[in-house]
Design an enzyme around this catalytic site. Structure first.
Site, PDB file in Angstrom:
ATOM      1  N   TYR A 144       0.427  -1.193   0.045  1.00  0.00           N
ATOM      2  CA  TYR A 144       0.185  -0.505  -0.359  1.00  0.00           C
ATOM      3  C   TYR A 144       0.783   1.558   0.324  1.00  0.00           C
ATOM      4  CZ  TYR A 144      -3.802  -3.058   1.289  1.00  0.00           C
ATOM      5  OH  TYR A 144      -4.733  -3.892   0.626  1.00  0.00           O
ATOM      6  N   ASP A 204      -2.295 -11.475   7.531  1.00  0.00           N
ATOM      7  CA  ASP A 204      -1.265 -12.524   7.382  1.00  0.00           C
ATOM      8  C   ASP A 204      -0.053 -12.084   8.473  1.00  0.00           C
ATOM      9  OD1 ASP A 204      -2.879 -13.857   6.094  1.00  0.00           O
ATOM     10  OD2 ASP A 204      -3.219 -11.708   4.952  1.00  0.00           O
ATOM     11  N   HIS A 447       4.948  -6.432  -3.980  1.00  0.00           N
ATOM     12  CA  HIS A 447       3.193  -6.963  -4.802  1.00  0.00           C
ATOM     13  C   HIS A 447       2.361  -6.058  -4.572  1.00  0.00           C
ATOM     14  CE1 HIS A 447       1.630  -7.009  -0.446  1.00  0.00           C
ATOM     15  NE2 HIS A 447       2.804  -7.264  -0.351  1.00  0.00           N
ATOM     16  N   TYR A 528     -11.350  -0.985  -0.396  1.00  0.00           N
ATOM     17  CA  TYR A 528     -11.759  -0.958   0.515  1.00  0.00           C
ATOM     18  C   TYR A 528     -10.530  -0.080   0.787  1.00  0.00           C
ATOM     19  CZ  TYR A 528      -8.539  -4.292   3.049  1.00  0.00           C
ATOM     20  OH  TYR A 528      -7.700  -4.533   3.239  1.00  0.00           O
ATOM     21  N   ARG A 529      -9.203  -0.188  -0.237  1.00  0.00           N
ATOM     22  CA  ARG A 529      -8.078   0.198   0.189  1.00  0.00           C
ATOM     23  C   ARG A 529      -6.739   0.697  -1.037  1.00  0.00           C
ATOM     24  NH1 ARG A 529      -4.865  -3.161   5.191  1.00  0.00           N
ATOM     25  NH2 ARG A 529      -3.287  -1.444   5.948  1.00  0.00           N
TER      26      ARG A 529
END
Ligand code: ADP
Length: 598
Positions: A144, A204, A447, A528-529
């Site tokens: 992010y 996670d 990623h 959502y993000r």
């Protein structure tokens, strides 16, 4: 930093690895570094990146002033080569998983406050010099944007290094209060030391900040998995440097103590304002309370499904089970290709082609694994005493096993190195590192997550899955879907894994993200993000009534932060002084526009 350099532990740094995972971390690092072709660092192409409209002299004077009250150790100029490191040794200067040039979104300096009053002083300083600041708790917001500021040259406020105490653990009330630098690893260890039968809820990977993840509305997998929903009480430094407590913290306790219900009741009297400090740039959170889950019996399980086309039916079965709260947690439905990736072996173990990983190769690969020739794998966990877990599992089995060829497994039926054992830990509140394994899929792997919210129905599930898979094919990426079904909606998380050393892959990863955001929005699905590079585009998709939500956010922003110093652009919210000046990144011109400001 080489693969053999020592990984810091929790006893030496707040962001370190707990002793119990030291060997696992060593092995994970070794595997990642064995595939690394990028050098640890390269000489910087440019000097210190200046904040917008700030000369070198002004920045120097500002830094000198800041050093006076924070001390030499409290401020660091970002003029050294940038080091991406890896998960456990991550940078606070930039995005380690850069999807544009490594040097494009970098800070000019980093500050290390030791107290709330120092945070207040930094905010006042930023207002005085009109220098943008970018708060991070741990800076491990991987996928992010990591620690990168949205506006190059901003000053990063690294809250975690010196503000990392678990301030309170209340066993009777099952609550805690933490500072920004407390990771899931640390909170877990601190609770173990007390011997109290309490669980945390972890994502996670356990290295993120409990507070930072909650205000970015991250999720975990126990019944307490919605992190922001399980917060209780915040302390916030506002963009003018003043201090606010939300919820019952607004009511002073007896004799100057904190209110005894600060971590028990989420609201105060009047509007509930906590939400405006999540996914926003309206304040810096310096303390936050959380509800903890009393330890419980638990049983994880896995159900496999043979056909690609089983997907819509699986979704239909999940919805009523989730709505009736038969499902104990937010389960994950994964595509079979993920079974290969979570073994930690590189993609080339199975397939050497540069094109997409063929479906037949997935089938051949999984046939050799304990799951066999399957297409979808469902991971769930039930909670309670033995008898209630047993009866819940009977209902779940009879619902899912109506799909021909589906199979049910308990962890005891699978080998000890199977991924399910890491799910058992995560779903019972034990933070782990296992999820790093799929980063070995490609060399120099990074990623991005594309995570739309989709109605839990077979028709919508088909639409989003087809759309995402088609665009992954177009841009040349393997599709890694993980579907987290909350009940009425599901978070479809598509994980785009790319090689940081390959500029073309990075270009394609950005192209894929941009096209998925706009195509999904046309179907009514929004994220959502998102990674900060795509924040403007995602914010723009929430454009009902001519962008009423954006205007409301801007009104709050301008009222609280007239000088626009706090995290400009975070979540697509720009202060007045930046609006209409080409700061918004809504397409590939994004890259040019950021570059033009270097
Ligand atoms: P993580 O906790 O996963 O390591 P970060 O510390 O990078 O993540 O925080 C996640 C996001 O939340 C970042 O975009 C950051 O700007 C923002 N953020 C983090 N901590 C705070 C805070 N204490 N106050 C306000 N915003 C914060």
């Amino acid at each position: 930093m080489s693969s053999s350099s020592r990984i810091p532990t929790l006893t030496t740094t707040h962001s370190g690895v707990p002793a119990r995972l030291k060997n696992e971390a060593d092995a994970a690092k070794e595997r990642l570094y064995s595939l690394k072709t990028l050098p640890d660092s390269v000489p910087r192409k440019s000097n210190v990146k200046l904040p917008p409209n700030t000369s070198q002299e002004t920045l120097d004077a500002a830094i000198t002033a800041l050093t006076k009250f924070l001390g030499k150790d409290g401020v660091e100029i970002n003029n050294k080569p940038l080091v991406d490191g890896w998960y456990m040794e991550h940078p606070n200067t930039h995005d380690a998983y850069h999807v544009i040039d490594q040097e494009e979104m970098v800070c000019s300096a980093i500050t290390y406050p030791s107290s709330t009053s120092e945070v207040q002083a930094i905010v006042k300083w930023a207002n005085e010099y009109t220098i943008p600041i970018w708060p991070i708790s741990m800076g491990r917001n991987i996928g992010y944007g990591g620690a990168a500021p949205r506006v190059p040259g901003s000053v990063v406020v690294d809250l975690g290094r010196n503000m990392n105490k678990v301030l309170k653990i209340d066993g009777g009330n099952a609550t805690c209060m933490v500072e920004p630098g407390v990771s899931y690893f640390k909170l877990y260890e601190e609770i173990q030391k007390t011997g109290l039968p309490l669980w945390i809820d972890t994502p996670d990977l356990g290295g993120g900040s409990v507070l930072g993840n909650a205000i970015d509305r991250g999720v975990g997998y126990t019944p307490y998995g919605d992190h922001f929903a399980n917060r209780c009480g915040m302390e916030v430094v506002l963009p003018d440097g003043s201090l606010l407590r939300t919820g019952m913290g607004a009511l002073p306790g007896k004799n100057g103590e904190d209110n005894p219900t600060w971590e028990s009741f989420q609201h105060a009297y009047g509007p509930s304002i906590d939400g405006i400090f999540s996914q926003s740039n309206f304040g810096i959170v310096t303390k936050m309370g959380f509800w903890l889950m009393p330890a419980s019996g638990h049983q994880s399980y896995m159900i496999t499904f043979p056909r690609e086309d089983d997907f819509p039916q699986i979704v239909e079965i999940i919805r009523p089970l989730a709505l009736k709260r038969v499902l104990g947690n937010i389960p994950q439905l994964r595509h079979a290709i993920q079974e290969l990736a979570v073994t930690g072996q590189p993609r080339t173990t199975w397939y050497n082609g540069p094109d997409r990983f063929p479906r037949e190769v997935v089938r051949e690969g999984v046939k050799k694994l304990p799951v066999g020739d399957v297409s979808w794998v469902f991971y769930g966990t039930q909670y309670g005493d033995e008898a209630s877990i047993f009866s819940q599992l009977e209902i779940i089995k009879s619902a899912f096993l109506s799909i021909p060829g589906s199979k049910f497994y308990l962890p005891s039926e699978l080998p000890s190195d199977h991924y399910i054992h890491s799910r058992v830990s995560v779903c019972s509140g034990v933070p782990v590192l296992k999820e790093l394994d799929w980063l070995n899929w490609k060399p120099n792997a990074a990623h991005l997550f594309f995570s739309p919210i989709v109605p839990t129905s077979s028709s919508h599930a088909k639409i989003i899955h087809t759309l995402i898979d088609r665009l992954h094919e177009k841009w040349g990426f393997d599709t890694f879907p993980t579907i987290c079904v909350a009940g009425r909606e599901m978070h479809y998380i598509a994980n785009i894994v790319y090689n940081r050393a390959n500029e073309d892959e990075k270009r394609r990863a950005r192209g894929l993200m941009r096209e998925m955001i706009s195509e999904a929005a046309k179907e009514g699905f929004g994220e959502y993000r998102t990674h900060l590079l795509f924040a403007d585009q995602v914010a723009k998709t929430y454009g009902w009534n001519g962008g009423a939500l954006r205007r409301f956010n801007e009104t709050i922003k301008d009222a609280l932060d007239p000088k626009g110093i706090l995290a400009p652009g975070r979540n697509g919210i720009w202060p007045k002084s930046y609006r209409g000046k080409r700061w918004e990144l809504v397409g590939e011109e994004a890259k040019k526009s950021v570059k033009a400001r270097l």
